[in-house]
Design an enzyme around this catalytic site. Structure first.
Site, mmCIF file in Angstrom:
data_model
loop_
_atom_site.group_PDB
_atom_site.id
_atom_site.type_symbol
_atom_site.label_atom_id
_atom_site.label_comp_id
_atom_site.label_asym_id
_atom_site.label_seq_id
_atom_site.Cartn_x
_atom_site.Cartn_y
_atom_site.Cartn_z
ATOM 1 N N ASN A 65 -10.903 -12.939 45.938
ATOM 2 C CA ASN A 65 -12.177 -12.413 45.427
ATOM 3 C C ASN A 65 -13.402 -13.194 45.905
ATOM 4 O OD1 ASN A 65 -10.861 -11.374 42.173
ATOM 5 N ND2 ASN A 65 -11.034 -10.248 44.102
ATOM 6 N N ASP B 282 -7.900 -3.565 36.794
ATOM 7 C CA ASP B 282 -8.541 -2.983 37.960
ATOM 8 C C ASP B 282 -9.456 -1.822 37.572
ATOM 9 O OD1 ASP B 282 -9.082 -2.746 40.624
ATOM 10 O OD2 ASP B 282 -7.198 -1.788 41.165
#
Length: 249
Positions: free
Chosen positions: A77, A29
């Protein structure tokens, strides 16, 4: 913040190569935030993140870690801007095409886990090609989670069991946790021992919900492109200093 709940004290200073986690999961991340801090497009962050991945997998392989799963692209996503999705898919394609070069010639087995039906035919072909030319390697097995979601994975496993019950191959009362494990993308692999997430976020984000049931979790404020091999070693040392009881005393 290093380690769960900001754990700071670490007794061991060297990695015990005889007590390594078998399987490490990585929630990579912070690529976008890394780029934003530098006034760069998000794509630059993803590119830097790919370079970091190369170094981390090489380090894990050199230490003798057997399995690593990296969260490359989740089922959620797809909601990102098309330009970013296209760039991520292109970056993944380049990574697969140049796999041996990308991983510095290391002895790595590459597998893609996740639903492939939403991926382009070109991507699906390349995944098969890359898996085939690395399958006989004997080093770390790297699972690249692409179009992956933990809930979707569990639904698939449940469907497989339901199909067996429907066909008379399985009795409902005989269903076990092992049956669910056998229906996962990581069937025949050990569960995750150590889960590492960068960027300061402290959540699973639908990643390997079954496999991380007893994983030790390690969080750091560092953004993924800034995560170095020394940070990996630090996380493993912390892991080695924890008492893992698996529900026992």
């Amino acid at each position: 913040m290093a380690g769960l709940f900001g754990r700071k004290k670490i007794e061991k200073r060297e990695v015990d190569l005889n007590n390594l986690p078998q399987h490490i999961g990585f929630i990579m991340d912070g690529n976008g935030r890394w780029a934003k801090k530098r006034g760069l497009p998000r794509s630059a962050g993803h590119k830097a993140g790919a370079e970091s991945l190369k170094k981390i997998i090489t380090e894990a392989n050199n230490m003798g870690v057997k399995y690593a799963t990296v969260y490359a692209f989740s089922t959620e996503n797809w909601s990102r801007p098309k330009e970013e999705v296209d760039y991520l898919m292109g970056l993944l394609m380049d990574y697969l095409v140049n796999a041996e070069k990308t991983l510095a010639g290391e002895n790595v087995v590459i597998r893609a886990i996740g639903s492939r039906k939403e991926l382009s035919e070109e991507m699906q072909r390349q995944i098969i090609k890359t898996e085939n030319f690395t399958k006989n390697n004997t080093g770390i097995i790297m699972n690249i989670a692409v179009n992956y979601g933990g809930r979707e994975e569990l639904v698939n496993a449940a469907r497989q069991i339901a199909e067996k019950v429907k066909n008379g191959e399985k009795n409902i009362e005989d269903i076990t946790a092992e049956d669910i494990g056998n229906g996962l993308y990581t069937a025949n692999q050990p569960d995750v021992d150590l889960l590492i997430r960068t960027s300061g976020e402290m959540r699973l984000s639908n990643f390997m919900l079954w496999q991380v049931s007893y994983a030790e979790m390690w969080f750091t404020d560092k953004l993924w492109p800034d995560f170095k091999p020394a940070d990996l070693r630090k996380a493993i040392i912390d892991f080695q200093n924890r008492g893992r009881r698996f529900g026992g005393i």
